[in-house]
Design a protein around this motif. Structure first.
Motif, PDB file in Angstrom:
ATOM      1  N   LYS A 227       0.833  -1.209   0.000  1.00 36.38           N
ATOM      2  CA  LYS A 227       0.000   0.000   0.000  1.00 36.38           C
ATOM      3  C   LYS A 227       0.873   1.267   0.000  1.00 36.38           C
ATOM      4  O   LYS A 227       1.705   1.441   0.897  1.00 36.38           O
ATOM      5  N   PRO A 228       0.676   2.154  -0.984  1.00 33.99           N
ATOM      6  CA  PRO A 228       1.425   3.416  -0.963  1.00 33.99           C
ATOM      7  C   PRO A 228       0.828   4.347   0.091  1.00 33.99           C
ATOM      8  O   PRO A 228      -0.379   4.563   0.121  1.00 33.99           O
ATOM      9  N   LEU A 229       1.686   4.905   0.981  1.00 30.77           N
ATOM     10  CA  LEU A 229       1.164   5.681   2.107  1.00 30.77           C
ATOM     11  C   LEU A 229       1.571   7.140   2.096  1.00 30.77           C
ATOM     12  O   LEU A 229       0.832   8.001   2.542  1.00 30.77           O
ATOM     13  N   PHE A 230       2.795   7.419   1.669  1.00 34.14           N
ATOM     14  CA  PHE A 230       3.177   8.832   1.606  1.00 34.14           C
ATOM     15  C   PHE A 230       4.160   9.073   0.463  1.00 34.14           C
ATOM     16  O   PHE A 230       4.756   8.127  -0.076  1.00 34.14           O
ATOM     17  N   ASP A 231       4.260  10.333   0.104  1.00 30.80           N
ATOM     18  CA  ASP A 231       5.110  10.752  -0.995  1.00 30.80           C
ATOM     19  C   ASP A 231       6.579  10.402  -0.712  1.00 30.80           C
ATOM     20  O   ASP A 231       7.066  10.647   0.396  1.00 30.80           O
ATOM     21  N   ALA A 232       7.267   9.865  -1.712  1.00 29.22           N
ATOM     22  CA  ALA A 232       8.676   9.474  -1.537  1.00 29.22           C
ATOM     23  C   ALA A 232       9.537  10.642  -1.047  1.00 29.22           C
ATOM     24  O   ALA A 232      10.518  10.437  -0.329  1.00 29.22           O
ATOM     25  N   ALA A 233       9.149  11.858  -1.396  1.00 28.82           N
ATOM     26  CA  ALA A 233       9.941  13.035  -0.998  1.00 28.82           C
ATOM     27  C   ALA A 233       9.938  13.228   0.521  1.00 28.82           C
ATOM     28  O   ALA A 233      10.782  13.964   1.062  1.00 28.82           O
ATOM     29  N   LEU A 234       9.003  12.572   1.216  1.00 34.36           N
ATOM     30  CA  LEU A 234       8.956  12.728   2.684  1.00 34.36           C
ATOM     31  C   LEU A 234       9.956  11.813   3.391  1.00 34.36           C
ATOM     32  O   LEU A 234      10.348  12.086   4.526  1.00 34.36           O
ATOM     33  N   SER A 235      10.385  10.733   2.741  1.00 36.10           N
ATOM     34  CA  SER A 235      11.316   9.804   3.411  1.00 36.10           C
ATOM     35  C   SER A 235      12.602  10.494   3.882  1.00 36.10           C
ATOM     36  O   SER A 235      13.007  10.320   5.041  1.00 36.10           O
ATOM     37  N   PRO A 236      13.263  11.301   3.029  1.00 41.24           N
ATOM     38  CA  PRO A 236      14.475  11.989   3.517  1.00 41.24           C
ATOM     39  C   PRO A 236      14.198  12.949   4.667  1.00 41.24           C
ATOM     40  O   PRO A 236      15.064  13.152   5.534  1.00 41.24           O
ATOM     41  N   LYS A 237      13.015  13.527   4.703  1.00 41.96           N
ATOM     42  CA  LYS A 237      12.658  14.436   5.816  1.00 41.96           C
ATOM     43  C   LYS A 237      12.589  13.631   7.125  1.00 41.96           C
ATOM     44  O   LYS A 237      13.092  14.049   8.170  1.00 41.96           O
ATOM     45  N   ILE A 238      11.938  12.467   7.041  1.00 40.48           N
ATOM     46  CA  ILE A 238      11.787  11.628   8.237  1.00 40.48           C
ATOM     47  C   ILE A 238      13.161  11.139   8.709  1.00 40.48           C
ATOM     48  O   ILE A 238      13.480  11.164   9.903  1.00 40.48           O
ATOM     49  N   LEU A 239      13.990  10.731   7.740  1.00 41.80           N
ATOM     50  CA  LEU A 239      15.332  10.245   8.092  1.00 41.80           C
ATOM     51  C   LEU A 239      16.175  11.341   8.711  1.00 41.80           C
ATOM     52  O   LEU A 239      16.969  11.090   9.625  1.00 41.80           O
ATOM     53  N   SER A 240      16.021  12.577   8.249  1.00 44.10           N
ATOM     54  CA  SER A 240      16.818  13.671   8.826  1.00 44.10           C
ATOM     55  C   SER A 240      16.400  13.913  10.279  1.00 44.10           C
ATOM     56  O   SER A 240      17.242  14.175  11.136  1.00 44.10           O
ATOM     57  N   LEU A 241      15.119  13.781  10.556  1.00 42.98           N
ATOM     58  CA  LEU A 241      14.651  13.932  11.948  1.00 42.98           C
ATOM     59  C   LEU A 241      15.240  12.820  12.817  1.00 42.98           C
ATOM     60  O   LEU A 241      15.753  13.062  13.913  1.00 42.98           O
ATOM     61  N   MET A 242      15.171  11.591  12.312  1.00 38.01           N
ATOM     62  CA  MET A 242      15.681  10.449  13.084  1.00 38.01           C
ATOM     63  C   MET A 242      17.187  10.580  13.314  1.00 38.01           C
ATOM     64  O   MET A 242      17.681  10.340  14.411  1.00 38.01           O
ATOM     65  N   ALA A 243      17.908  10.978  12.246  1.00 35.75           N
ATOM     66  CA  ALA A 243      19.371  11.073  12.361  1.00 35.75           C
ATOM     67  C   ALA A 243      19.765  12.139  13.378  1.00 35.75           C
ATOM     68  O   ALA A 243      20.661  11.933  14.196  1.00 35.75           O
ATOM     69  N   SER A 244      19.070  13.280  13.360  1.00 39.28           N
ATOM     70  CA  SER A 244      19.538  14.399  14.184  1.00 39.28           C
ATOM     71  C   SER A 244      19.199  14.253  15.659  1.00 39.28           C
ATOM     72  O   SER A 244      19.908  14.785  16.507  1.00 39.28           O
ATOM     73  N   VAL A 245      18.139  13.494  15.995  1.00 40.68           N
ATOM     74  CA  VAL A 245      17.734  13.497  17.403  1.00 40.68           C
ATOM     75  C   VAL A 245      17.230  12.138  17.919  1.00 40.68           C
ATOM     76  O   VAL A 245      16.809  12.031  19.058  1.00 40.68           O
ATOM     77  N   GLY A 246      17.348  11.108  17.076  1.00 42.66           N
ATOM     78  CA  GLY A 246      16.783   9.803  17.424  1.00 42.66           C
ATOM     79  C   GLY A 246      17.322   9.175  18.693  1.00 42.66           C
ATOM     80  O   GLY A 246      16.676   8.343  19.319  1.00 42.66           O
ATOM     81  N   PHE A 247      18.557   9.564  19.065  1.00 41.91           N
ATOM     82  CA  PHE A 247      19.177   9.015  20.281  1.00 41.91           C
ATOM     83  C   PHE A 247      19.332  10.079  21.353  1.00 41.91           C
ATOM     84  O   PHE A 247      20.207   9.991  22.226  1.00 41.91           O
ATOM     85  N   TYR A 248      18.489  11.141  21.252  1.00 39.72           N
ATOM     86  CA  TYR A 248      18.540  12.233  22.232  1.00 39.72           C
ATOM     87  C   TYR A 248      19.955  12.797  22.352  1.00 39.72           C
ATOM     88  O   TYR A 248      20.588  13.057  21.345  1.00 39.72           O
ATOM     89  N   GLN A 249      20.482  12.920  23.572  1.00 37.66           N
ATOM     90  CA  GLN A 249      21.796  13.570  23.738  1.00 37.66           C
ATOM     91  C   GLN A 249      22.959  12.719  23.223  1.00 37.66           C
ATOM     92  O   GLN A 249      24.088  13.188  23.206  1.00 37.66           O
ATOM     93  N   HIS A 250      22.679  11.471  22.809  1.00 39.02           N
ATOM     94  CA  HIS A 250      23.737  10.632  22.240  1.00 39.02           C
ATOM     95  C   HIS A 250      23.598  10.482  20.719  1.00 39.02           C
ATOM     96  O   HIS A 250      24.215   9.588  20.124  1.00 39.02           O
ATOM     97  N   SER A 251      22.788  11.339  20.104  1.00 34.67           N
ATOM     98  CA  SER A 251      22.493  11.168  18.669  1.00 34.67           C
ATOM     99  C   SER A 251      23.741  11.256  17.802  1.00 34.67           C
ATOM    100  O   SER A 251      23.924  10.467  16.871  1.00 34.67           O
ATOM    101  N   GLY A 252      24.611  12.220  18.081  1.00 34.12           N
ATOM    102  CA  GLY A 252      25.823  12.390  17.279  1.00 34.12           C
ATOM    103  C   GLY A 252      26.751  11.200  17.425  1.00 34.12           C
ATOM    104  O   GLY A 252      27.275  10.675  16.431  1.00 34.12           O
TER     105      GLY A 252
END
Ligand code: GLU
Length: 321
Positions: A227-252
């Motif tokens: 099932k297609p759920l969202f525009d492919a252009a949103l995947s990089p946006k979601i990944l950037s959010l996860m990359a920058s803060v997914g591990f809180y103060q240990h994200s970097g």
């Protein structure tokens, strides 16, 4: 020339990660939520879902765990689907906080903005943005339906966890009202807080979360249901959010050492996304000082090293189909 990764390689990496990490000690269950404090600390599982829909699972991957902050990813996706990428940036933000998940200080430092939908402040704000405004039943339905679509099957509320969180979430209540004062809650604050608490209390399996992560890896189409759920252009946006803060103060530190955009939850689950290849979830309840599962971190790191993958590398890697 791109390197091809075969399903057998993925299978072997997941099984080896399980064997090599199963005896890792250390960390403790989330102690500030009574229900989570009492979950069996020896539970451990890894599920990987490739972008062509194959699921590889080992360990306790059908245990119904508390999704907790991993739920922030699906609800950020819902806001992106309903309101678009620009609205999320303007109304919540997409900044790393470098601070703990429930930090009030982070809100003050960011000029009274919640920073990102992947910390508590931004996640409560995201719940306030879910449409239709002012209708708790329909908003809840939208949150659950979106999660069901992403995972390919429905989550189930863990009533005891919901009660446990609702009676102890004083810090989150302060955050909701502070954000209200700063004009960053876009619906009733108590209603938004309750939706956030309820979504954190949803029970899901590691296998369901792996499918959800793979939907992000697969440009918004669920690889299992098709099932297609969202525009492919949103995947990089979601990944950037996860990359920058997914591990809180240990994200970097996490990103530096693994090259894997990932999101943790105090229930012990961590999801990771390798675009085009797979979504993965590892789960084990004992957490480090930032609220990230000790064993799940080790397992995901093992898989990335074993497969020689890193989303920041210029090596082109694709799935052998
Ligand atoms: N429900 C938890 C809280 O709001 C989620 C925290 C987390 O998983 O990081 O404190």
């Amino acid at each position: 020339m791109s390197r091809k990764v075969a399903l057998q390689e993925l299978e072997s990496a997941v099984h080896q990660a399980f064997e090599s990490c199963r005896h890792i000690e250390g960390g403790q269950n989330a102690h500030y939520i009574p229900y989570l404090a009492n979950v069996d600390p020896s539970l451990f599982g890894i599920s990987l879902c490739s972008t062509d829909g194959h699921i590889i699972s080992v360990g306790n991957t059908d245990y119904r765990l508390g999704i907790e902050s991993v739920s922030k990813v699906p609800t950020a996706i819902l806001v992106l689907r309903q309101l678009g990428a620009e609205a999320l940036l303007q109304k919540i933000g997409a900044d790393a906080t470098g601070l703990p998940f429930n930090s009030i200080f982070a809100i003050l430092l960011e000029n009274h903005r919640p920073s990102t939908p992947l910390v508590n402040a931004g996640a409560i704000s995201a719940c306030s943005l879910v449409q239709p405004t002012g209708n708790p039943e329909k908003k809840w339905q939208a949150i659950v339906e979106n999660m069901t679509d992403l995972m390919g099957s429905a989550p189930k509320l863990i009533d005891e966890l919901y009660r446990s969180e609702s009676t102890t979430n004083f810090e989150n209540r302060s955050i909701a009202w502070l954000l209200k004062d700063y004009g960053r809650i876009y619906d009733d604050p108590e209603l938004s807080l309750d939706l956030y608490t309820r979504q954190c209390s949803l029970g899901v399996t590691a296998e369901q979360l792996a499918v959800c992560a793979s939907t992000i890896a697969n440009d918004g189409t669920n690889p299992v249901t098709g099932k297609p759920l969202f525009d492919a252009a949103l995947s990089p946006k979601i990944l950037s959010l996860m990359a920058s803060v997914g591990f809180y103060q240990h994200s970097g530190d996490w990103l530096y050492s693994t090259g894997l955009p990932a999101k943790t939850g105090v229930g012990g689950a961590i999801i990771g996304v390798v675009p085009g290849l797979f979504g993965i979830c590892a789960f084990a309840p004992p957490l480090d000082d930032a609220g990230n599962s000790v064993k799940a971190q080790a397992a995901l790191r093992f898989v990335m090293e074993q497969l020689d993958l890193n989303v920041f590398s210029n090596a082109a890697v694709e799935l052998e189909r």
